[in-house]
Design an enzyme around this catalytic site. Structure first.
Site, PDB file in Angstrom:
ATOM      1  N   ARG A 111     -11.449 -37.202  10.635  1.00  0.00           N
ATOM      2  CA  ARG A 111     -12.344 -36.936  11.761  1.00  0.00           C
ATOM      3  C   ARG A 111     -12.080 -35.510  12.220  1.00  0.00           C
ATOM      4  O   ARG A 111     -10.953 -35.171  12.615  1.00  0.00           O
ATOM      5  CB  ARG A 111     -12.089 -37.914  12.916  1.00  0.00           C
ATOM      6  CG  ARG A 111     -12.947 -37.651  14.166  1.00  0.00           C
ATOM      7  CD  ARG A 111     -12.555 -38.602  15.281  1.00  0.00           C
ATOM      8  NE  ARG A 111     -13.239 -38.268  16.525  1.00  0.00           N
ATOM      9  CZ  ARG A 111     -14.397 -38.794  16.931  1.00  0.00           C
ATOM     10  NH1 ARG A 111     -14.994 -39.693  16.161  1.00  0.00           N
ATOM     11  NH2 ARG A 111     -14.947 -38.442  18.068  1.00  0.00           N
ATOM     12  N   HIS A 138     -22.015 -38.690  11.156  1.00  0.00           N
ATOM     13  CA  HIS A 138     -21.158 -39.728  11.740  1.00  0.00           C
ATOM     14  C   HIS A 138     -21.563 -41.082  11.125  1.00  0.00           C
ATOM     15  O   HIS A 138     -22.123 -41.940  11.797  1.00  0.00           O
ATOM     16  CB  HIS A 138     -21.355 -39.752  13.260  1.00  0.00           C
ATOM     17  CG  HIS A 138     -20.283 -40.437  14.016  1.00  0.00           C
ATOM     18  ND1 HIS A 138     -19.195 -41.041  13.415  1.00  0.00           N
ATOM     19  CD2 HIS A 138     -20.115 -40.642  15.365  1.00  0.00           C
ATOM     20  CE1 HIS A 138     -18.418 -41.569  14.343  1.00  0.00           C
ATOM     21  NE2 HIS A 138     -18.952 -41.330  15.529  1.00  0.00           N
ATOM     22  N   GLN A 141     -20.603 -44.735  12.482  1.00  0.00           N
ATOM     23  CA  GLN A 141     -21.358 -45.072  13.696  1.00  0.00           C
ATOM     24  C   GLN A 141     -22.698 -45.707  13.355  1.00  0.00           C
ATOM     25  O   GLN A 141     -23.169 -46.618  14.034  1.00  0.00           O
ATOM     26  CB  GLN A 141     -21.587 -43.809  14.541  1.00  0.00           C
ATOM     27  CG  GLN A 141     -22.358 -44.038  15.830  1.00  0.00           C
ATOM     28  CD  GLN A 141     -21.569 -44.790  16.870  1.00  0.00           C
ATOM     29  OE1 GLN A 141     -20.441 -44.420  17.177  1.00  0.00           O
ATOM     30  NE2 GLN A 141     -22.145 -45.844  17.432  1.00  0.00           N
ATOM     31  N   ASP A 234     -27.105 -39.129  23.500  1.00  0.00           N
ATOM     32  CA  ASP A 234     -25.721 -38.725  23.297  1.00  0.00           C
ATOM     33  C   ASP A 234     -25.421 -37.609  24.293  1.00  0.00           C
ATOM     34  O   ASP A 234     -26.343 -37.032  24.889  1.00  0.00           O
ATOM     35  CB  ASP A 234     -25.536 -38.239  21.846  1.00  0.00           C
ATOM     36  CG  ASP A 234     -24.079 -38.059  21.441  1.00  0.00           C
ATOM     37  OD1 ASP A 234     -23.187 -38.416  22.231  1.00  0.00           O
ATOM     38  OD2 ASP A 234     -23.834 -37.539  20.342  1.00  0.00           O
ATOM     39  N   CYS A 275     -23.653 -43.721  21.687  1.00  0.00           N
ATOM     40  CA  CYS A 275     -22.444 -43.810  20.856  1.00  0.00           C
ATOM     41  C   CYS A 275     -21.156 -43.680  21.659  1.00  0.00           C
ATOM     42  O   CYS A 275     -20.076 -43.982  21.138  1.00  0.00           O
ATOM     43  CB  CYS A 275     -22.492 -42.782  19.738  1.00  0.00           C
ATOM     44  SG  CYS A 275     -22.683 -41.086  20.335  1.00  0.00           S
ATOM     45  N   ARG A 320     -18.405 -50.925  16.145  1.00  0.00           N
ATOM     46  CA  ARG A 320     -17.740 -49.862  15.385  1.00  0.00           C
ATOM     47  C   ARG A 320     -16.592 -50.428  14.560  1.00  0.00           C
ATOM     48  O   ARG A 320     -16.401 -50.068  13.399  1.00  0.00           O
ATOM     49  CB  ARG A 320     -17.191 -48.786  16.326  1.00  0.00           C
ATOM     50  CG  ARG A 320     -18.203 -47.825  16.899  1.00  0.00           C
ATOM     51  CD  ARG A 320     -18.826 -46.928  15.859  1.00  0.00           C
ATOM     52  NE  ARG A 320     -17.845 -46.188  15.073  1.00  0.00           N
ATOM     53  CZ  ARG A 320     -17.161 -45.141  15.502  1.00  0.00           C
ATOM     54  NH1 ARG A 320     -17.323 -44.687  16.729  1.00  0.00           N
ATOM     55  NH2 ARG A 320     -16.320 -44.520  14.701  1.00  0.00           N
TER      56      ARG A 320
END
Length: 333
Positions: A111, A138, A141, A234, A275, A320
């Site tokens: 990440r 991502h 996600q 987001d 998210c 997730r």
């Protein structure tokens, strides 16, 4: 367990551009299976004895916890490395580090910032590498998000998902890709200067020709919200971007805030997704600073929507872990 004749064992999970609709659906269904097992208390330590390493340049709550819990549920050992506790990319190149870590571990999660870093880890390590987030994509996600959509609506084809805000960021990019792959209607509702990069749009249009997906780009909030099944947003400033950009982003994106008025323009049974983390109130250091400087009680989403009956962001956050478990198991089984 879901099978569907799909086998992705030994592959890395870097971007959903690398996966077919059948493979993506397989991971979504597998995540749903793992969710049922977790909730029923059914043991599934199917990767006993395997070891993975989590490499974090960017901090995280959900990604780290999801990978650690998922791996331990599967019977695996987990090692965590952040920028302060390793020499990766500093005194040792990514290629050299990858070659070493690939001899110690069965899988590597990364990440961080550059998509090229996660690609190099996959190129040189010899083991599956999973993208926990980069500046471009991502993908874990997306498996969680689409599991959430499927739990709500039962299907993907023709469902309209509208992303409000900075439509060039990693989440918006990935939503466009997964919607194209699954035959959905993706709408980026944003100022024109924050539309997705044309190169990625071109790739997604080519995918859409095969799947029947619709790609839409608009500056109109009314057009974006109309007939939407999912309203998604987001934060307006991605991790690693300078705080000096807040003023410009707020000026650009405040009209694209998801609030009660915007939600009322969508379908009656529409859901809200995010998210996380979200600046929906003044309950964070950043939220309070923004309030003091700009007078905003909330940014990308208002509290009434975030805490309302149509909000699904905490279901999405739980998913997730189930999604990441599916990715780990499918690539290491």
């Amino acid at each position: 367990m879901i099978n569907m004749g799909v086998n992705i064992r030994g592959r890395s999970f870097l971007t959903l551009l690398d996966f077919t609709p059948a493979e993506i659906n397989y991971l979504i269904d597998l995540a749903g299976d793992f969710k049922q097992m977790k909730r029923s208390g059914t043991p599934h330590r199917w990767l006993e004895g395997k070891q993975i390493v989590l490499m974090f340049e960017k901090t995280s709550t959900r990604t780290r916890c999801s990978f650690e819990v998922a791996a331990r549920d599967l019977g695996m050992g987990v090692t965590f490395l952040d920028s302060a506790s390793s020499q990766v990319g500093k005194k040792e190149s990514i290629a050299d580090s990858a070659k070493v870590l690939g001899r110690f571990f069965d899988g590597i999660e990364y990440r961080g910032f550059k998509q090229s870093t996660v690609e190099d880890l996959a190129k040189y390590s010899g083991v599956p590498v999973w993208n926990g987030l980069t500046d471009d994509f991502h993908p874990t996600q997306m498996i969680a998000d689409m599991l959430t959509v499927k739990e709500e609506f039962g299907s993907f084809k023709g469902r309209k998902l509208t992303f409000f805000g900075d439509a060039r960021n990693n989440v918006a990019n990935s939503l466009m890709v997964v919607c194209a792959k699954l035959g959905m209607h993706f709408c980026a509702c944003a100022p024109k200067e924050l539309f997705p990069a044309e190169e990625l749009v071109k790739k997604c249009r080519e995918i859409a020709l095969e799947t029947g997906a619709v790609l839409e780009f608009t500056e109109s909030i009314e057009q974006g919200a109309k007939d939407a099944d999912v309203l998604y947003t987001d934060i307006w400033l991605s991790m690693g971007e300078p705080a000096e950009l807040w003023e410009k982003r707020i000026s650009l994106l405040l009209p694209y805030q998801v609030n009660g008025k915007v939600l009322s323009m969508a379908k009656k049974d529409a859901i809200f997704m995010h998210c996380l983390p979200a600046f929906h109130d003044r309950g964070t250091t950043v939220g309070e600073e923004i309030y003091r400087k700009f007078g905003l009680e909330a940014m990308e989403v208002t509290d009434d929507v975030f805490l309302g009956a149509q909000a699904r962001e905490f279901d999405e956050a739980e998913n997730r872990m189930h999604a990441i478990k599916a990715v780990i198991y499918a690539t290491l089984k």
